[in-house]
Each structure stands twice: as C-alpha cells, then as structure tokens.
Write an enzyme that holds these catalytic residues in place. Structure first.
Site, short mmCIF file in Angstrom:
data_model
loop_
_atom_site.label_atom_id
_atom_site.label_comp_id
_atom_site.label_asym_id
_atom_site.label_seq_id
_atom_site.Cartn_x
_atom_site.Cartn_y
_atom_site.Cartn_z
N SER A 120 0.71 -1.45 0.46
CA SER A 120 0.16 0.09 -0.28
C SER A 120 1.20 1.25 -0.43
CB SER A 120 -1.15 -0.37 0.94
OG SER A 120 -1.51 -1.42 1.47
N HIS A 141 -0.95 -2.82 -7.18
CA HIS A 141 -1.83 -2.22 -6.09
C HIS A 141 -3.27 -2.72 -6.46
CE1 HIS A 141 -2.81 0.78 -2.92
NE2 HIS A 141 -2.79 -0.41 -2.44
N GLU A 153 -2.77 0.69 -8.93
CA GLU A 153 -1.78 1.27 -8.86
C GLU A 153 -0.52 0.71 -9.82
OE1 GLU A 153 -1.29 3.92 -5.48
OE2 GLU A 153 -1.67 5.08 -6.45
N ASN A 191 -3.11 6.65 -1.47
CA ASN A 191 -2.87 6.51 -0.15
C ASN A 191 -2.00 7.61 0.67
OD1 ASN A 191 -4.47 3.92 1.36
ND2 ASN A 191 -2.72 2.91 0.51
#
Ligand code: CAA
Ligand code: NAD
Length: 284
Positions: A120, A141, A153, A191
């Site tokens: 993450s 991701h 991602e 994130n």
C-alpha cells in the site's frame, strides 16, 4: 514483453485471496501461498463463496466457476515460484517481511519472472534493491475488495524497466482492471490522499468531535463516499492503516502525517477492524 501464464500470489489474506481469484477467473494458472494453513483455508473458502455468487448473479456459468477453481492451487512454501512468470506479493505491510520474501523469490523464480508487490505504501525501489533483478520489480497495487474495484495502481521503482511496466499494465487489463501509472513516493497516490483523511477522521473520534457513526454519516451523506472513513479503516485493517501512516510520516518527515494515538492504541489492543471482529465498530 514476456507472456504471463503462471502466477504466484504470496499471502492469502483479504487482498491475496481476492488477487488469486481474479487471476484464476481470467484464465491464469495460480498458486496461492501463505505460511498459515488456516489463512489458506479461509482464503479459499472466500474465493469459493464469491465465485458461487458470480454464478448466482449470472456473471459466470458453473463450468467457468469449476475451471477457475481447478486453476487454483495452494501451498505453504515458496517453491512454486520456480514456475512463475509473475509473482504478486500481498503479505503484511512490513518492509522486513517483504524484503525477506523478495530475496527468496529472486533466488527461486526464473530469470524472466516479474516480481510485483501489492504494498500500500512501502518503497518499490527499496524492495527491488534486495533482488538482482530490480528492473523486473514493480508495484501492482490492487484495491479492496479486489474483485469489485477497477483500479490497479502500477508503481514504477527507480529501476523498473519499460518492458516490465508494459507487461504488468497489459496483465492488469486482461483482468478487466484499469492500470494507472504512478511513480515511487511514500503512499504513491492512492494512500497519500486517502490515508490522511482516514487518520483525520480518527483524530475526530480522539478529540471527541463526534461519534464514529456520526463521522461516517457526514462523509457518506455529505460527500457521497460509499463508506464512511472509519468503516473503511475497519475494512482495510487498522494495522495496515497504521503501517501506511508510519510510512508517510517517516518518508516525508512531516508531522502532518503523524498517526493518531488512538489508532496506535487500537492496534496495540488487537482491535484491527473487521478481520479481528472489532475496530471502530464491533463485528459478528
Ligand atoms: N469482496 C468481494 N465482493 C464484495 C465485497 C468483498 N469484500 N464486498 C462487497 N462486494 C460486492 C458485493 O457482493 C456486491 O456485488 P453483487 O453485484 O454481486 O451484488 C457489490 O460488491 C456491491 O456490494 P453491496 O451492494 O453489498 O454494498 P455496496 O454497494 O456498499 O458496495 C463496496 C460495497 C463496493 C465495498 C462499496 O462500499 C465501496 O466501494 N466501498 C469503498 C471501497 C474502497 O474505498 N476501497 C479502497 C480501499 S483503499 C485500498 O484498497 C488501498 C489500500 O492500499 C489500503
Ligand atoms: P491480511 O492481514 O488480510 O493478510 C496478510 C497475510 O499475509 C496473512 O494471511 C498472513 O498469514 C500472510 N503472511 C504474513 N507473513 C507471511 C510470509 N512471510 N509469507 C507468506 N504469507 C505471510 O492483509 P491484507 O489486507 O491482505 O494486506 C496485504 C498487503 O496488501 C499489505 O501489503 C497491504 O498494505 C496491501 N493492501 C491492503 C489493502 C487493504 O485494504 N487491506 C488494499 C491494498 C493493498
């Protein structure tokens, strides 16, 4: 560009099981690995349940469901990496654990194999540096819940080659996902933007601004978010949320990313959210 046929997924938690499911459903041969037999069992049970629901909903026929399950095998060791064209690592958000796994994968996997991490927030460049193939290391991701969310991602480490990027993008698209290219900075884009909002919502609980349900209601009804930030934090896992905030805090050296003390306290108490039965809410 190498052809990807055999995929190995490391970690059978909520992300690893979802990732294994979407690869198997898309026709790849998949090995799902975890050091915990119980997690492998739980992960496979979830996959079976979700594929059965796909049949109920008419999105898959029974033969396709059986074929997807037949393409999935489980293992407790990393040996199957010897046959992998692509490995997607999805174990706990901890650099030491991931680095150890990447070192082993590098020794086992064929020279052409791409080693991807579903991290993450941890630096792809640092993970790549423990291998002798940093050009073939990349961030892949997926978002939670993997079978539902469209985004992957794709994070380029400093040494990730164009060929590796192109293979991973094409592979993500073959799963029906949309790949978005991002460079390697703490938290990437997803994130870096999402987690400070969640952390701020936790500060609102900590400072008594409102009850968790009220905070979630504000963000759901006021901002049209599908889940309030505290429900989402419980869904992601509070241990994962804390690890991500620590990566942002350390990576940027900026106190605006300071993890809320209440988040630390919950994680220390073992209140990890949905997966442990308690977080900001209590679950059956
Ligand atoms: N696994 C698989 N499928 C799931 C699921 C799960 N955990 N939860 C829900 N679904 C499926 C349901 O089965 C349902 O599918 P059907 O078409 O078969 O009915 C569909 O999703 C919609 O579910 P519901 O109607 O029950 O509920 P909903 O409309 O509230 O949608 C949701 C559920 C898609 C999870 C939605 O609440 C949502 O989008 N929440 C936000 C999710 C999000 O922000 N994810 C990103 C997290 S951050 C991240 O992943 C990155 C990181 O590094 C931390
Ligand atoms: P989880 O806690 O559900 O699962 C982690 C799994 O890793 C467990 O099954 C555990 O047994 C296994 N594991 C631990 N050490 C291992 C090892 N040495 N070898 C093999 N398996 C090992 O966690 P998760 O939510 O699935 O998260 C996994 C990764 O995906 C993390 O890097 C996380 O940051 C990332 N991620 C999480 C989310 C999310 O919403 N939870 C979303 C995107 C990415």
């Amino acid at each position: 560009m190498n052809e990807v046929k055999n995929v190995m997924v490391i970690g059978a938690g909520q992300m690893g099981a979802g990732i294994a499911q979407v690869f198997a459903a898309a026709g790849y041969q998949v090995f799902l690995q975890d050091i915990s037999a119980a997690q492998l069992e739980k992960g496979m049970a979830g996959i079976e349940q979700r594929l059965a629901r796909e049949v109920d909903k008419g999105r898959l026929n029974d033969e396709e469901r059986r074929a997807a399950l037949a393409r999935l095998r489980t293992t407790e060791t990393l040996e199957a990496a010897r046959e992998a064209d692509l490995v997607v690592e999805a174990v706990v958000e901890n650099m030491a654990v991931k680095a150890d796994i990447f070192k082993q994968l590098d020794a086992l996997a064929p020279a052409h194999a791409i080693l991807a991490s579903n991290t993450s927030s941890l630096p792809i460049t640092e993970i790549a540096a423990v291998t002798r193939r940093p050009d073939k290391v990349i961030g892949m991701h997926f978002m939670n819940p993997v079978p539902v969310m469209k985004l992957v991602e794709v994070i380029r480490g400093l040494a990730t080659s164009d060929d590796t990027f192109a293979t991973v993008r094409q592979t993500a698209e073959s799963l029906g996902k949309t790949a978005v290219e991002v460079n390697d900075f703490p938290g990437f884009v997803s994130n870096r933007v999402l987690m400070p909002m969640i952390n701020e919502a936790i500060y609102c609980v900590y400072e008594g601004v409102a009850e968790p349900a009220a905070i979630d209601e504000v963000m759901k009804l006021g901002m049209n978010h599908p889940m309030g930030p505290l429900t989402l934090a419980d869904f992601i896992g509070l241990d994962t949320c804390l690890s991500i905030m620590e990566v942002l805090h350390e990576g940027f050296g900026d106190d605006k990313y300071r993890p809320c003390p209440l988040l630390r306290k919950y994680v220390k108490a073992g209140w990890l959210g949905r997966k442990s039965g308690r977080g900001f809410y209590v679950y059956d």
